[in-house]
Design an enzyme around this catalytic site. Sequence first.
Site, PDB file in Angstrom:
ATOM      1  N   ASP A 175      -0.438   4.111  -4.937  1.00 40.24           N
ATOM      2  CA  ASP A 175       0.811   4.902  -4.968  1.00 40.24           C
ATOM      3  C   ASP A 175       2.066   4.091  -4.646  1.00 40.24           C
ATOM      4  O   ASP A 175       3.162   4.537  -4.961  1.00 40.24           O
ATOM      5  CB  ASP A 175       0.757   6.044  -3.931  1.00 40.24           C
ATOM      6  CG  ASP A 175      -0.227   7.124  -4.304  1.00 40.24           C
ATOM      7  OD1 ASP A 175      -0.853   7.003  -5.365  1.00 40.24           O
ATOM      8  OD2 ASP A 175      -0.359   8.083  -3.528  1.00 40.24           O
ATOM      9  N   ALA A 195     -11.842  11.925   5.423  1.00 37.57           N
ATOM     10  CA  ALA A 195     -13.196  12.298   5.861  1.00 37.57           C
ATOM     11  C   ALA A 195     -13.570  11.534   7.124  1.00 37.57           C
ATOM     12  O   ALA A 195     -14.144  12.080   8.076  1.00 37.57           O
ATOM     13  CB  ALA A 195     -14.196  12.013   4.742  1.00 37.57           C
ATOM     14  N   LEU A 252       6.930   6.793   2.233  1.00 35.12           N
ATOM     15  CA  LEU A 252       6.594   7.532   3.468  1.00 35.12           C
ATOM     16  C   LEU A 252       7.779   7.676   4.430  1.00 35.12           C
ATOM     17  O   LEU A 252       7.633   7.507   5.645  1.00 35.12           O
ATOM     18  CB  LEU A 252       5.407   6.882   4.192  1.00 35.12           C
ATOM     19  CG  LEU A 252       4.146   6.700   3.345  1.00 35.12           C
ATOM     20  CD1 LEU A 252       3.055   6.001   4.137  1.00 35.12           C
ATOM     21  CD2 LEU A 252       3.626   8.048   2.844  1.00 35.12           C
ATOM     22  N   GLU A 299      18.063  23.760  30.147  1.00 30.01           N
ATOM     23  CA  GLU A 299      18.571  24.699  31.151  1.00 30.01           C
ATOM     24  C   GLU A 299      20.060  24.481  31.383  1.00 30.01           C
ATOM     25  O   GLU A 299      20.825  25.431  31.528  1.00 30.01           O
ATOM     26  CB  GLU A 299      17.797  24.534  32.469  1.00 30.01           C
ATOM     27  CG  GLU A 299      16.331  24.932  32.405  1.00 30.01           C
ATOM     28  CD  GLU A 299      15.436  23.916  31.713  1.00 30.01           C
ATOM     29  OE1 GLU A 299      15.922  22.805  31.380  1.00 30.01           O
ATOM     30  OE2 GLU A 299      14.253  24.212  31.493  1.00 30.01           O
ATOM     31  N   ARG A 335       7.184  15.090   8.084  1.00 29.54           N
ATOM     32  CA  ARG A 335       7.299  13.688   8.494  1.00 29.54           C
ATOM     33  C   ARG A 335       8.322  13.559   9.623  1.00 29.54           C
ATOM     34  O   ARG A 335       8.102  12.820  10.582  1.00 29.54           O
ATOM     35  CB  ARG A 335       7.735  12.829   7.303  1.00 29.54           C
ATOM     36  CG  ARG A 335       6.636  12.653   6.277  1.00 29.54           C
ATOM     37  CD  ARG A 335       7.129  11.838   5.096  1.00 29.54           C
ATOM     38  NE  ARG A 335       6.106  11.722   4.054  1.00 29.54           N
ATOM     39  CZ  ARG A 335       6.315  11.179   2.875  1.00 29.54           C
ATOM     40  NH1 ARG A 335       7.507  10.710   2.550  1.00 29.54           N
ATOM     41  NH2 ARG A 335       5.343  11.104   1.984  1.00 29.54           N
TER      42      ARG A 335
HETATM   43  N1  NDP Z   1      -2.164  14.405  -3.415  1.00 33.29           N
HETATM   44  C1  NDP Z   1      -2.152  13.917  -2.211  1.00 33.29           C
HETATM   45  O1  NDP Z   1      -1.776  14.594  -1.252  1.00 33.29           O
HETATM   46  C2  NDP Z   1      -2.574  12.518  -1.974  1.00 33.29           C
HETATM   47  C3  NDP Z   1      -3.179  11.808  -2.959  1.00 33.29           C
HETATM   48  N2  NDP Z   1      -3.628  10.553  -2.720  1.00 33.29           N
HETATM   49  C4  NDP Z   1      -4.350   9.899  -3.815  1.00 33.29           C
HETATM   50  O2  NDP Z   1      -5.657   9.611  -3.321  1.00 33.29           O
HETATM   51  C5  NDP Z   1      -6.111   8.418  -3.928  1.00 33.29           C
HETATM   52  C6  NDP Z   1      -6.565   7.443  -2.849  1.00 33.29           C
HETATM   53  O3  NDP Z   1      -7.555   8.051  -2.072  1.00 33.29           O
HETATM   54  P1  NDP Z   1      -8.622   7.210  -1.256  1.00 33.29           P
HETATM   55  O4  NDP Z   1      -9.219   6.177  -2.119  1.00 33.29           O
HETATM   56  O5  NDP Z   1      -9.518   8.165  -0.607  1.00 33.29           O
HETATM   57  O6  NDP Z   1      -7.687   6.409  -0.275  1.00 33.29           O
HETATM   58  P2  NDP Z   1      -7.390   6.446   1.278  1.00 33.29           P
HETATM   59  O7  NDP Z   1      -5.961   6.650   1.510  1.00 33.29           O
HETATM   60  O8  NDP Z   1      -8.284   7.367   1.974  1.00 33.29           O
HETATM   61  O9  NDP Z   1      -7.736   5.012   1.623  1.00 33.29           O
HETATM   62  C7  NDP Z   1      -9.063   4.566   1.827  1.00 33.29           C
HETATM   63  C8  NDP Z   1      -8.949   3.220   2.431  1.00 33.29           C
HETATM   64  O10 NDP Z   1      -8.582   3.356   3.798  1.00 33.29           O
HETATM   65  C9  NDP Z   1      -8.941   2.180   4.487  1.00 33.29           C
HETATM   66  N3  NDP Z   1      -9.696   2.470   5.691  1.00 33.29           N
HETATM   67  C10 NDP Z   1      -9.508   1.869   6.876  1.00 33.29           C
HETATM   68  N4  NDP Z   1     -10.350   2.310   7.790  1.00 33.29           N
HETATM   69  C11 NDP Z   1     -11.087   3.232   7.211  1.00 33.29           C
HETATM   70  C12 NDP Z   1     -12.147   4.028   7.681  1.00 33.29           C
HETATM   71  N5  NDP Z   1     -12.582   3.962   8.949  1.00 33.29           N
HETATM   72  N6  NDP Z   1     -12.700   4.892   6.847  1.00 33.29           N
HETATM   73  C13 NDP Z   1     -12.245   4.965   5.571  1.00 33.29           C
HETATM   74  N7  NDP Z   1     -11.246   4.214   5.068  1.00 33.29           N
HETATM   75  C14 NDP Z   1     -10.677   3.338   5.878  1.00 33.29           C
HETATM   76  C15 NDP Z   1      -9.756   1.344   3.510  1.00 33.29           C
HETATM   77  O11 NDP Z   1      -8.813   0.449   3.011  1.00 33.29           O
HETATM   78  P3  NDP Z   1      -9.171  -1.011   2.488  1.00 33.29           P
HETATM   79  O12 NDP Z   1      -9.944  -0.765   1.235  1.00 33.29           O
HETATM   80  O13 NDP Z   1      -7.819  -1.601   2.223  1.00 33.29           O
HETATM   81  O14 NDP Z   1      -9.940  -1.691   3.538  1.00 33.29           O
HETATM   82  C16 NDP Z   1     -10.178   2.374   2.485  1.00 33.29           C
HETATM   83  O15 NDP Z   1     -10.439   1.796   1.242  1.00 33.29           O
HETATM   84  C17 NDP Z   1      -4.973   7.879  -4.740  1.00 33.29           C
HETATM   85  O16 NDP Z   1      -5.179   8.244  -6.084  1.00 33.29           O
HETATM   86  C18 NDP Z   1      -3.764   8.585  -4.197  1.00 33.29           C
HETATM   87  O17 NDP Z   1      -2.778   8.752  -5.185  1.00 33.29           O
HETATM   88  C19 NDP Z   1      -3.470   9.937  -1.522  1.00 33.29           C
HETATM   89  C20 NDP Z   1      -2.856  10.592  -0.506  1.00 33.29           C
HETATM   90  C21 NDP Z   1      -2.376  11.939  -0.633  1.00 33.29           C
HETATM   91  N1  AOF Z   2       0.939  13.145  -4.589  1.00 29.08           N
HETATM   92  C1  AOF Z   2       1.513  13.903  -3.649  1.00 29.08           C
HETATM   93  C2  AOF Z   2       1.647  13.439  -2.339  1.00 29.08           C
HETATM   94  N2  AOF Z   2       1.174  12.216  -1.994  1.00 29.08           N
HETATM   95  C3  AOF Z   2       1.484  11.552  -0.750  1.00 29.08           C
HETATM   96  O1  AOF Z   2       2.839  11.184  -0.693  1.00 29.08           O
HETATM   97  C4  AOF Z   2       2.947   9.765  -0.735  1.00 29.08           C
HETATM   98  C5  AOF Z   2       4.166   9.349  -1.470  1.00 29.08           C
HETATM   99  O2  AOF Z   2       5.252   9.495  -0.605  1.00 29.08           O
HETATM  100  P1  AOF Z   2       6.705   8.937  -0.958  1.00 29.08           P
HETATM  101  O3  AOF Z   2       6.537   7.592  -1.559  1.00 29.08           O
HETATM  102  O4  AOF Z   2       7.440   8.882   0.343  1.00 29.08           O
HETATM  103  O5  AOF Z   2       7.327   9.914  -1.886  1.00 29.08           O
HETATM  104  C6  AOF Z   2       1.661   9.328  -1.359  1.00 29.08           C
HETATM  105  O6  AOF Z   2       1.313   8.016  -1.092  1.00 29.08           O
HETATM  106  C7  AOF Z   2       0.686  10.263  -0.716  1.00 29.08           C
HETATM  107  O7  AOF Z   2       0.433   9.906   0.604  1.00 29.08           O
HETATM  108  N3  AOF Z   2       2.225  14.273  -1.431  1.00 29.08           N
HETATM  109  C8  AOF Z   2       2.704  15.486  -1.780  1.00 29.08           C
HETATM  110  O8  AOF Z   2       3.230  16.195  -0.934  1.00 29.08           O
HETATM  111  N4  AOF Z   2       2.598  15.914  -3.027  1.00 29.08           N
HETATM  112  C9  AOF Z   2       2.016  15.190  -3.987  1.00 29.08           C
HETATM  113  O9  AOF Z   2       1.955  15.647  -5.108  1.00 29.08           O
END
Ligand code: NDP
Ligand code: AOF
Length: 620
Positions: free
Chosen positions: A265, A360, A269, A108, A249
């Site tokens: 990965d 999930a 971030l 304002e 972000r």
């Molecule tokens: N394209 C995209 O936008 C993205 C792609 N990815 C890809 O996805 C893949 C990884 O996926 P994902 O395995 O599902 O990994 P997540 O990032 O979902 O991590 C799962 C892990 O989260 C931790 N965790 C802590 N608390 C919980 C809970 N309450 N419920 C579930 N998990 C919990 C555990 O870690 P711990 O085992 O250490 O205990 C678990 O193993 C990779 O290949 C990555 O490159 C990931 C993000 C974005």
């Molecule tokens: N692969 C994928 C993503 N993946 C997300 O981005 C993270 C990597 O971030 P940074 O290291 O900051 O570049 C990776 O761990 C996952 O959470 N994001 C996207 O927009 N597009 C993509 O194709």
Amino acid sequence: MLPTPCGVAPAAAASPCPLLLLPRRHRRLLLLPALRAASVSLSAAASHAHDAVLLRRAAGVADRSAGLTSPHPNFGCVIARPQLETDNAEAWVVGEGFLYAQGTPCAELLAAQEAGEHARGATAYLNLEPGDCYGDSTAVSTLVQAGITRVVVGLRHPLKHLRGKAIQSLRNEGIQVDVVGEDLHSKLFKEALKSCLVVNAPLLYRAAFRVPFSVLKYAMTADGKIAASSGHASWVSGKSSRGRVFELRGRSDAIIVGGNTVRLDDPRLTARHVKGHVPVRIVMSQSLNLPEEANLWNVNDAYTIVATQRGARRDLQKKLALKGVEVVEFDMLNPRDVMSYCYDRGYLSVLWECGGTLAASAISASVIHKVYAFLAPKIIGGVNAPTPVGELGMNQMTQAIDLIDVSYEQIDRDMLMSGFIQPIPDLSPVIPSVDEMPSIDPEVSPYETNIISFYKTWDTFGAFSNFSPHPIHMPDETGDYFTWLTVEHYYQAHKFIGVDSPQAREIIQEIKLAKSPEEAARIGRTRQREFQELVRPDWDSIKTDVMYRAIKCKFSTYSHLTDMLLSTAGSVLVEASPHDLFWGGGREGEGMNYLGRLLMQLRSEILGTIQTTVEVGEPA
Ligand SMILES: NC(=O)C1=CN([C@@H]2O[C@H](COP(=O)(O)OP(=O)(O)OC[C@H]3O[C@@H](n4cnc5c(N)ncnc54)[C@H](OP(=O)(O)O)[C@@H]3O)[C@@H](O)[C@H]2O)C=CC1
Ligand SMILES: Nc1c(N[C@@H]2O[C@H](COP(=O)(O)O)[C@@H](O)[C@H]2O)[nH]c(=O)[nH]c1=O
């Protein structure tokens, strides 16, 4: 120099303005003719259209500092005055401003400084009612001193202790304040209101659900994979899409990933390509089976918190702490507790950039409010390639979560689809409304309300429920007194009392004999559905009287209940039933809350602040 309240030059301000000599409540009335004159050439429809455009602009201006103002919300102020030369409301703007960050000048003030003398007699558009934090009333005093004569407010402040305060102060100063949904109604205003809701969605979710606003973002291929079967994911989406992620972000207070994403990965971030806010990075890992070296442990880039299970790998915890990473132990690591923790740290919004497993888990815990899905025109295949959301336990398509307010945008070759999982809570509906409250309980100020909810009989105020085990002695269908096990028994039976039919009498008997209020309710409701002809024809018009008689009898029979009711004086009572939108308040305040209203009315009657005509023992 800002103009003085009456719009006279500062030098002349020494002699009091005649308007200020009047009692405050009269000043507004005197100002109204002047306002009418200003808008004389505008029809109501045209002026609504202009108001809506300018209010949307205020929301747009407020959004310019998204992510930077936390823990404060985003405030925008647009000052405009009609001009005969143009019908384009945007051209009427004489000043605008937004809260840039906590502690910086308020919207304002910036808008009034820009408008200067033009602010006098102009209208100020505010996406959100100013929050008079810690007694700082700069926003209100600025508008008053600038000579603003009308203020249009999109949303009342959602925080209870601030809601309505600034609006009241402005009105006390003789300024006309029009609030959307209260003083301004039309489809155009609904649209404008939506912009106001969206810009402060984080604050609204935070206030309603006591968790930060959570957005799940992922990038997937056209065949629904977020990585190859190997886990390799860089990159699914294109450069421009990833640029958009940096923006997201920058609008967030924290970014969350799961342990597996860190292992696979090694993400950074950061919001590195946008100038702005640097969010905290949070890793959720139960096992703490994380690498000793990782980009996230470089806290020069951004602060990092690792949330883990109590007692997990204390050796690694120490090593992380030495690097400056904060490790927080949870008794049971889960998305909801982590969100409560983030709430307590004051975060307004959180971006989940995890894989499908954690996504999930977060969706199941109902902590995700919005989804951003980037869709890249690629196919990777692979039965084991990860997908954006893991197991949710649904096996019918009818169980699918329908996104709300979905929008689509093309970003180079990618598509961005976004939508809300839960609607933005509009906290402005007050139960009951401002206009109704005085006749229900004049002691309650609807904008400074303390809400007491009750629902199940074991809740603190569960005795207010009609299911509470407090028998009442009231006339039955014959006019004789009968001991009804609960208010619910009495109420359900009355649906059929007075109907000349043996079947109706049978149903009444059935309800009288019901062993529990649940059973009485079930019988009453199902019979009402099955045999509508047996329900008394005036039921809809008399049911609140029937209920009032019953609760009046209950509270006068049990003195400790009366004491309990009186102990809530000044608070709004809400039956927190998510299903019953007539007697209950609904999940998000969408219910009519008639039971709460009747209890407040009874409380007022006992306190002698209102009188009612309904007497216990009268025939219904
Ligand atoms: N394209 C995209 O936008 C993205 C792609 N990815 C890809 O996805 C893949 C990884 O996926 P994902 O395995 O599902 O990994 P997540 O990032 O979902 O991590 C799962 C892990 O989260 C931790 N965790 C802590 N608390 C919980 C809970 N309450 N419920 C579930 N998990 C919990 C555990 O870690 P711990 O085992 O250490 O205990 C678990 O193993 C990779 O290949 C990555 O490159 C990931 C993000 C974005
Ligand atoms: N692969 C994928 C993503 N993946 C997300 O981005 C993270 C990597 O971030 P940074 O290291 O900051 O570049 C990776 O761990 C996952 O959470 N994001 C996207 O927009 N597009 C993509 O194709």
